[in-house]
Design a protein around this motif. Structure first.
Motif, PDB file in Angstrom:
ATOM      1  N   GLU A 256       0.804  -1.131   0.122  1.00 12.77           N
ATOM      2  CA  GLU A 256       0.059   0.227  -0.066  1.00 12.77           C
ATOM      3  C   GLU A 256       0.967   1.674  -0.107  1.00 12.77           C
ATOM      4  OE1 GLU A 256      -2.947  -0.156   0.002  1.00 12.77           O
ATOM      5  OE2 GLU A 256      -3.881  -1.643   0.847  1.00 12.77           O
ATOM      6  N   ARG A 257       0.181   2.366  -0.064  1.00 14.00           N
ATOM      7  CA  ARG A 257       0.682   3.807  -0.515  1.00 14.00           C
ATOM      8  C   ARG A 257       1.662   4.170   0.794  1.00 14.00           C
ATOM      9  NH1 ARG A 257       1.421   8.363  -3.610  1.00 14.00           N
ATOM     10  NH2 ARG A 257       1.985  10.115  -1.991  1.00 14.00           N
ATOM     11  N   GLY A 258       2.717   4.003   0.818  1.00 15.55           N
ATOM     12  CA  GLY A 258       3.458   4.798   2.122  1.00 15.55           C
ATOM     13  C   GLY A 258       4.108   3.500   3.391  1.00 15.55           C
ATOM     14  N   PHE A 259       3.818   2.093   2.028  1.00 16.37           N
ATOM     15  CA  PHE A 259       5.186   0.961   2.739  1.00 16.37           C
ATOM     16  C   PHE A 259       6.060   0.732   1.869  1.00 16.37           C
ATOM     17  CE2 PHE A 259       1.431   1.571   5.530  1.00 16.37           C
ATOM     18  CZ  PHE A 259       1.226   0.749   6.533  1.00 16.37           C
ATOM     19  N   ARG A 260       6.430   0.309   1.698  1.00 17.61           N
ATOM     20  CA  ARG A 260       7.731  -1.188   0.229  1.00 17.61           C
ATOM     21  C   ARG A 260       7.779  -2.453   0.794  1.00 17.61           C
ATOM     22  NH1 ARG A 260      12.534  -0.936   2.556  1.00 17.61           N
ATOM     23  NH2 ARG A 260      13.674   0.043   4.367  1.00 17.61           N
ATOM     24  N   PRO A 261       7.870  -2.705  -0.134  1.00 15.38           N
ATOM     25  CA  PRO A 261       8.293  -4.041   0.270  1.00 15.38           C
ATOM     26  C   PRO A 261       9.922  -4.878   0.273  1.00 15.38           C
ATOM     27  CG  PRO A 261       8.528  -4.200  -1.597  1.00 15.38           C
ATOM     28  CD  PRO A 261       8.276  -2.262  -1.643  1.00 15.38           C
ATOM     29  N   SER A 262       9.880  -5.191   1.783  1.00 15.14           N
ATOM     30  CA  SER A 262      11.092  -6.173   1.909  1.00 15.14           C
ATOM     31  C   SER A 262      11.299  -7.300   2.523  1.00 15.14           C
ATOM     32  CB  SER A 262      11.264  -5.233   3.409  1.00 15.14           C
ATOM     33  OG  SER A 262      12.856  -5.868   4.212  1.00 15.14           O
ATOM     34  N   ARG A 263      11.421  -8.136   1.658  1.00 11.96           N
ATOM     35  CA  ARG A 263      11.339  -9.456   1.600  1.00 11.96           C
ATOM     36  C   ARG A 263       9.866  -9.839   0.959  1.00 11.96           C
ATOM     37  NH1 ARG A 263      16.385 -12.355   3.418  1.00 11.96           N
ATOM     38  NH2 ARG A 263      17.359 -10.686   3.954  1.00 11.96           N
ATOM     39  N   ASN A 264       9.305 -10.993   2.528  1.00 12.76           N
ATOM     40  CA  ASN A 264       8.184 -11.162   2.618  1.00 12.76           C
ATOM     41  C   ASN A 264       6.961 -10.751   2.832  1.00 12.76           C
ATOM     42  OD1 ASN A 264       8.645 -13.358   0.445  1.00 12.76           O
ATOM     43  ND2 ASN A 264       9.249 -14.269   1.907  1.00 12.76           N
ATOM     44  N   LYS A 265       6.869  -8.651   3.183  1.00 13.95           N
ATOM     45  CA  LYS A 265       6.147  -8.077   4.214  1.00 13.95           C
ATOM     46  C   LYS A 265       6.027  -6.931   3.685  1.00 13.95           C
ATOM     47  CE  LYS A 265      10.218  -7.535   8.062  1.00 13.95           C
ATOM     48  NZ  LYS A 265      10.493  -7.556   8.957  1.00 13.95           N
ATOM     49  N   CYS A 266       5.633  -5.957   3.886  1.00 17.03           N
ATOM     50  CA  CYS A 266       5.430  -4.597   3.607  1.00 17.03           C
ATOM     51  C   CYS A 266       6.031  -3.071   5.027  1.00 17.03           C
ATOM     52  CB  CYS A 266       3.849  -3.774   2.664  1.00 17.03           C
ATOM     53  SG  CYS A 266       4.076  -4.721   1.836  1.00 17.03           S
ATOM     54  N   ILE A 267       6.787  -2.662   4.489  1.00 14.47           N
ATOM     55  CA  ILE A 267       7.380  -1.573   6.768  1.00 14.47           C
ATOM     56  C   ILE A 267       7.410  -0.551   5.857  1.00 14.47           C
ATOM     57  CG2 ILE A 267       8.832  -3.981   6.993  1.00 14.47           C
ATOM     58  CD1 ILE A 267      11.005  -1.556   5.443  1.00 14.47           C
ATOM     59  N   ALA A 268       6.470   0.241   6.547  1.00 12.36           N
ATOM     60  CA  ALA A 268       6.339   1.354   6.766  1.00 12.36           C
ATOM     61  C   ALA A 268       7.373   2.279   6.499  1.00 12.36           C
ATOM     62  CB  ALA A 268       5.692   1.909   8.370  1.00 12.36           C
ATOM     63  N   ILE A 269       7.807   3.693   5.716  1.00 17.62           N
ATOM     64  CA  ILE A 269       8.375   4.613   5.420  1.00 17.62           C
ATOM     65  C   ILE A 269       8.519   5.362   6.297  1.00 17.62           C
ATOM     66  CG2 ILE A 269       9.159   5.975   3.309  1.00 17.62           C
ATOM     67  CD1 ILE A 269       8.065   4.122   1.802  1.00 17.62           C
ATOM     68  N   ILE A 270       9.444   5.974   7.098  1.00 21.17           N
ATOM     69  CA  ILE A 270       9.530   6.822   7.929  1.00 21.17           C
ATOM     70  C   ILE A 270       9.975   8.057   7.077  1.00 21.17           C
ATOM     71  CG2 ILE A 270      11.504   7.144   9.728  1.00 21.17           C
ATOM     72  CD1 ILE A 270      12.147   4.950  10.180  1.00 21.17           C
ATOM     73  N   VAL A 271       9.363   9.287   7.285  1.00 25.76           N
ATOM     74  CA  VAL A 271       9.445   9.906   6.106  1.00 25.76           C
ATOM     75  C   VAL A 271      10.051  11.645   6.825  1.00 25.76           C
ATOM     76  CG1 VAL A 271       7.715  12.098   4.923  1.00 25.76           C
ATOM     77  CG2 VAL A 271       7.538   9.848   4.911  1.00 25.76           C
ATOM     78  N   PRO A 272      11.266  12.024   7.553  1.00 25.06           N
ATOM     79  CA  PRO A 272      11.768  12.777   7.878  1.00 25.06           C
ATOM     80  C   PRO A 272      11.435  14.280   7.717  1.00 25.06           C
ATOM     81  CG  PRO A 272      13.320  11.741   6.333  1.00 25.06           C
ATOM     82  CD  PRO A 272      11.949  11.146   5.629  1.00 25.06           C
ATOM     83  N   SER A 273      11.856  14.795   8.202  1.00 27.55           N
ATOM     84  CA  SER A 273      10.974  16.304   8.780  1.00 27.55           C
ATOM     85  C   SER A 273      11.455  16.908   8.068  1.00 27.55           C
ATOM     86  CB  SER A 273      11.944  16.823   9.441  1.00 27.55           C
ATOM     87  OG  SER A 273      11.030  18.309   9.550  1.00 27.55           O
ATOM     88  N   GLU A 274      10.670  17.853   6.350  1.00 21.27           N
ATOM     89  CA  GLU A 274      10.549  18.649   5.542  1.00 21.27           C
ATOM     90  C   GLU A 274      10.388  17.993   4.364  1.00 21.27           C
ATOM     91  OE1 GLU A 274       9.780  22.013   5.860  1.00 21.27           O
ATOM     92  OE2 GLU A 274      10.412  21.874   7.930  1.00 21.27           O
ATOM     93  N   THR A 275       9.949  16.728   4.506  1.00 22.38           N
ATOM     94  CA  THR A 275       9.916  15.528   3.226  1.00 22.38           C
ATOM     95  C   THR A 275       8.359  15.378   3.401  1.00 22.38           C
ATOM     96  OG1 THR A 275       9.887  13.672   4.424  1.00 22.38           O
ATOM     97  CG2 THR A 275      12.025  14.956   3.694  1.00 22.38           C
ATOM     98  N   HIS A 276       8.386  15.006   1.899  1.00 23.00           N
ATOM     99  CA  HIS A 276       6.569  13.893   1.565  1.00 23.00           C
ATOM    100  C   HIS A 276       6.507  12.776   0.412  1.00 23.00           C
ATOM    101  CE1 HIS A 276       7.665  16.947  -1.765  1.00 23.00           C
ATOM    102  NE2 HIS A 276       7.035  16.000  -2.807  1.00 23.00           N
ATOM    103  N   LEU A 277       5.621  11.570   1.029  1.00 24.68           N
ATOM    104  CA  LEU A 277       5.721  11.133   0.066  1.00 24.68           C
ATOM    105  C   LEU A 277       5.279  11.764  -1.439  1.00 24.68           C
ATOM    106  CD1 LEU A 277       3.046   8.616   1.569  1.00 24.68           C
ATOM    107  CD2 LEU A 277       5.472   8.438   1.718  1.00 24.68           C
ATOM    108  N   ASN A 278       6.383  10.012  -2.102  1.00 23.42           N
ATOM    109  CA  ASN A 278       6.872  10.884  -3.572  1.00 23.42           C
ATOM    110  C   ASN A 278       5.451  10.004  -4.515  1.00 23.42           C
ATOM    111  OD1 ASN A 278       6.771   7.984  -4.024  1.00 23.42           O
ATOM    112  ND2 ASN A 278       9.069   7.967  -4.142  1.00 23.42           N
TER     113      ASN A 278
END
Length: 244
Positions: A197-219
């Motif tokens: 889903e949006r805001g997550f990225r694949p890692s092996r066989n699961k989806c991990i949340a994307i940590i968004v630093p300060s002054e950033t936004h999702l692509n």
């Protein structure tokens, strides 16, 4: 008087009719110009040597003649095309083609016999054999497609002739269930059969949340982050851009 005029007129017409046809010669910027049926041979117009069953093209290029429809050139002659049984003269008039459902074999037209569970189709003037739905070509024949459980037949590009149903993926000629991790959904455009889903990225066989630093936004894809303007990315942080 009238009789005399008639005789003189008839004589003049007869003489003109019997007179040999002469090539008209004129000079222009190109040079010597000959009437149709004559050619320039070293400064004089001589009658073209056109073989039987041919016609003059009136062109100064090439041989100056072509064979009639239904004849083909052999050396300097025009020979009638030998058309085998179940064939016809092509529209060009200088060759032949086999009728539909026949194909050319060593100068003859043999019937194109469809394999069992198949059919013959003409494409671009060529006879081709194809298999019925549910069968695939193997050698010269058509064999039934064995569709595994949770699969279905397909007309798309597939060497097996089948694809897995939604929620399953092909593994060693089988259709295995797709294990969807948390924060993911089914898709047909990935090898795993799922995507995060949006805001997550694949890692092996699961989806991990994307940590968004300060002054950033999702692509745009939602699987990473970008710096806000006027900040610029420096490794894993965003620093304010200062013009100099």
């Amino acid at each position: 008087m009238i009789l005399t005029s008639f005789v003189l007129l008839s004589g003049s017409q007869l003489s003109a009719h019997e007179a040999p046809v002469k090539s008209q010669v004129s000079e222009n910027s190109v040079g010597l110009v000959c009437d149709e049926g004559y050619e320039d041979t070293g400064g004089s117009c001589q009658k073209e040597n056109i073989p039987e069953n041919a016609y003059s093209t009136g062109s100064s290029y090439g041989q100056g003649w072509e064979c009639n429809h239904g004849f083909q050139r052999v050396a300097d002659l025009c020979e009638k095309i030998k058309i085998p049984e179940n064939a016809y003269v092509a529209s060009t008039g200088d060759r032949w083609h086999c009728n539909r459902l026949f194909w050319r074999v060593e100068g003859e037209c043999e019937e194109a016999i469809a394999p069992e569970n198949g059919f013959v189709e003409t494409r671009f003037g060529v006879q081709e054999t194809h298999c019925n739905w549910g069968f695939r070509k193997e050698g010269q024949g058509c064999v039934a497609i064995e569709v595994p459980r949770n699969g279905r037949l397909t007309d798309k590009s597939s060497t097996d002739g089948w694809v897995c149903l939604r929620g399953f993926r092909s593994v060693a000629s089988r259709c295995e269930s797709v294990a969807i991790p948390e924060y993911a959904y089914l898709t047909s455009d990935t090898h795993s059969g799922w995507n995060c889903e949006r805001g997550f990225r694949p890692s092996r066989n699961k989806c991990i949340a994307i940590i968004v630093p300060s002054e950033t936004h999702l692509n745009r894809r939602g699987d990473g982050w970008e710096c806000n303007q006027p900040f610029k990315r420096q490794n894993d942080t965003c620093e304010e851009f200062v013009s100099r």
